[in-house]
Design an enzyme around this catalytic site. Structure first.
Site, PDB file in Angstrom:
ATOM      1  N   ASP A  85       0.843  -1.219   0.107  1.00  0.00           N
ATOM      2  CA  ASP A  85       0.022  -0.047   0.193  1.00  0.00           C
ATOM      3  C   ASP A  85       0.784   1.264  -0.080  1.00  0.00           C
ATOM      4  O   ASP A  85       2.251   1.303   0.151  1.00  0.00           O
ATOM      5  CB  ASP A  85      -1.051  -0.021   1.040  1.00  0.00           C
ATOM      6  N   LYS A  86       0.269   2.416  -0.289  1.00  0.00           N
ATOM      7  CA  LYS A  86       0.952   3.717  -0.606  1.00  0.00           C
ATOM      8  C   LYS A  86       1.873   4.012   0.630  1.00  0.00           C
ATOM      9  O   LYS A  86       2.902   4.730   0.425  1.00  0.00           O
ATOM     10  CB  LYS A  86       0.002   4.723  -0.775  1.00  0.00           C
TER      11      LYS A  86
END
Length: 243
Positions: free
Chosen positions: A107-108
């Site tokens: 994820d980011k």
């Protein structure tokens, strides 16, 4: 090519390195793929001489060799091939000369090891929970780690309507621990910590199966022949359904 060995359109798109089968299915559902000028149904098979186009552009023949790379993803980069919708996407960041796409996700806000390839077919065999492919992370949290935290994390946490599988968790310092997962639930580690009232402040993946993170942040390298040989052996019996 006979009907018995004809290639399904989603498999064809993955074999030529255009995208994964999962992404191909989405393109087909959206009506962006044509065979001989007509929009195919899901599962349609290609025959010799068929012309395949995506968004009106013809796609090529299967590549004789594929690209397999390891990348140390920085925080803030998104693991998507949608370069139009996401400016901080992994594809534009790496700028590889071949068309590649990530195997799995980070994820980011997370960083660390992720694999990318031009071989869509391998995506269907790798990094799946039921194949027990290990992924190892170093995690920092916002308050001191207790023995109860380590015990409960390793035994399983209720998230997303299920209980996470038992896993190996080791305390590394007052605020850091390592965890080895064989699952790939959405934001799994963050959700597990949140359930126990901990907040993840840093999450870094340092290993996928036998492939270790050995790169500076933002850099990539090709997988070595030895890494590829072990990888191919490990996924030889894997199911081809990606989850």
């Amino acid at each position: 090519m006979t009907e018995s060995n004809a290639t399904r359109i989603n498999k064809y798109l993955s074999e030529i390195g255009f995208c994964s089968r999962r992404a191909a299915d989405k393109l087909i559902e959206e009506g962006r793929v044509t065979i001989n000028g007509k929009i195919p149904e899901m599962g349609t098979k290609l025959m010799p001489g068929d012309i395949v186009k995506v968004d009106g552009k013809a796609v090529g023949s299967p590549k004789s060799s594929h690209v397999y790379i390891a990348f140390n993803k920085p925080v803030g980069i998104v693991c998507t091939t949608d370069t139009k919708a996401e400016k901080d996407n992994i594809i534009d960041y790496i700028r590889h000369p071949e068309r590649i796409f990530p195997i799995g996700r980070l994820d980011k806000p997370s960083e660390g090891l992720i694999l990318l390839t031009s071989d869509g077919d391998i995506v269907n065999k790798i990094l799946r929970a039921k194949n027990n492919h290990e992924k190892e992370y170093i995690v920092t949290v916002n308050r001191p780690i207790s023995k109860d935290f380590i015990k409960r994390m390793s035994e399983g946490i209720p998230i997303l309507g299920t209980i996470t599988n038992p896993c190996e968790v080791k305390q590394l310092s007052k605020f850091r621990f390592s965890i080895i997962l064989t699952q790939g639930l959405n934001r799994q580690i963050r959700r597990m910590c949140e359930y126990l009232d901990y907040e993840v402040t840093q999450l870094r993946r340092i290993r996928i199966m036998h492939i270790h993170l050995d790169l500076p942040v933002g850099k990539w390298r090709d997988l070595s022949p030895r890494e590829m040989a072990i990888l191919e052996e490990a996924i030889a019996d894997s199911s081809k359904t990606f989850e």
